[in-house]
Each structure stands twice: as structure tokens, then as C-alpha cells.
Motif scaffolding. Structure first.
Motif, PDB file in Angstrom:
ATOM      1  N   ALA A  58       0.828  -1.203   0.000  1.00 23.26           N
ATOM      2  CA  ALA A  58       0.000   0.000   0.000  1.00 23.26           C
ATOM      3  C   ALA A  58       0.863   1.253   0.000  1.00 23.26           C
ATOM      4  O   ALA A  58       0.507   2.262  -0.610  1.00 23.26           O
ATOM      5  CB  ALA A  58      -0.932  -0.011   1.202  1.00 23.26           C
ATOM      6  N   ALA A  59       2.013   1.194   0.642  1.00 24.75           N
ATOM      7  CA  ALA A  59       2.907   2.352   0.682  1.00 24.75           C
ATOM      8  C   ALA A  59       3.500   2.650  -0.691  1.00 24.75           C
ATOM      9  O   ALA A  59       3.951   3.766  -0.943  1.00 24.75           O
ATOM     10  CB  ALA A  59       4.024   2.107   1.701  1.00 24.75           C
ATOM     11  N   ARG A  61       1.789   2.471  -3.572  1.00 26.04           N
ATOM     12  CA  ARG A  61       0.745   2.964  -4.478  1.00 26.04           C
ATOM     13  C   ARG A  61       0.705   4.493  -4.455  1.00 26.04           C
ATOM     14  O   ARG A  61       0.986   5.131  -3.448  1.00 26.04           O
ATOM     15  CB  ARG A  61      -0.605   2.398  -4.049  1.00 26.04           C
ATOM     16  N   PRO A  62       0.312   5.087  -5.576  1.00 30.60           N
ATOM     17  CA  PRO A  62       0.207   6.550  -5.604  1.00 30.60           C
ATOM     18  C   PRO A  62      -0.948   7.030  -4.731  1.00 30.60           C
ATOM     19  O   PRO A  62      -1.935   6.328  -4.518  1.00 30.60           O
ATOM     20  CB  PRO A  62      -0.051   6.867  -7.065  1.00 30.60           C
ATOM     21  N   GLU A  63      -0.785   8.232  -4.223  1.00 32.37           N
ATOM     22  CA  GLU A  63      -1.830   8.855  -3.415  1.00 32.37           C
ATOM     23  C   GLU A  63      -2.451   9.980  -4.208  1.00 32.37           C
ATOM     24  O   GLU A  63      -1.779  10.695  -4.946  1.00 32.37           O
ATOM     25  CB  GLU A  63      -1.241   9.400  -2.118  1.00 32.37           C
ATOM     26  N   ILE A  64      -3.728  10.142  -4.058  1.00 32.71           N
ATOM     27  CA  ILE A  64      -4.439  11.228  -4.718  1.00 32.71           C
ATOM     28  C   ILE A  64      -5.017  12.128  -3.635  1.00 32.71           C
ATOM     29  O   ILE A  64      -5.632  11.654  -2.681  1.00 32.71           O
ATOM     30  CB  ILE A  64      -5.584  10.690  -5.609  1.00 32.71           C
ATOM     31  N   GLY A  65      -4.787  13.373  -3.761  1.00 37.16           N
ATOM     32  CA  GLY A  65      -5.296  14.325  -2.790  1.00 37.16           C
ATOM     33  C   GLY A  65      -5.962  15.489  -3.503  1.00 37.16           C
ATOM     34  O   GLY A  65      -5.801  15.694  -4.705  1.00 37.16           O
TER      35      GLY A  65
END
Length: 70
Positions: A58-59, A61-65
Motif C-alpha cells: 500500500a505504501a 501505491r500513488p496517493e491522490i489528494g
């Protein structure tokens, strides 16, 4: 019938106290139970390892904010 007073004294703190009874069926049952416990422990360790792997992936994977204002 067996008489408990006739049994050789067994130290309950030892690992194989039930062998003092001298019953091969009981010995087999306890052996099977011990193996089942090992299987359950291995299953729990596998479950934990999979959970840790999922967290580690999970770390990566890209994050979307984002933000929204009104």
C-alpha cells in the motif's frame, strides 16, 4: 477401571505428564492435538505475514489528494 492412587507419580510441570497413565490412545490424541496447534500457529503466522505484505504494498501505491472550496 483404573485407580488414580495406583498411577506412578507424575510431575504436572513436565511436558508429557499424561504418559504416566500408560494409555497409547491418549498418547495419540495428545500428539494429534499438538500437531493441530502447530498448524494453527503456522496459519496465524501466514495471515500476519500477508497482512504486513499488504501494508508494505500500500505504501508503494500513488496517493491522490485534493481540496475543494466553496
Amino acid at each position: 477401571a483404573w485407580d488414580i492412587a495406583a498411577l506412578p507419580s507424575a510431575d504436572p510441570a513436565t511436558d508429557r505428564w499424561w504418559t504416566a497413565i500408560g494409555d497409547p490412545v491418549l498418547d495419540g490424541i495428545v500428539e494429534q492435538a499438538g500437531q493441530a496447534s502447530d498448524v494453527r500457529l503456522a496459519e496465524a503466522r501466514l495471515f500476519e505475514a500477508r497482512a504486513r505484505l499488504g501494508s508494505a504494498r500500500a505504501a508503494l501505491r500513488p496517493e491522490i489528494g485534493g481540496q475543494a472550496t466553496a
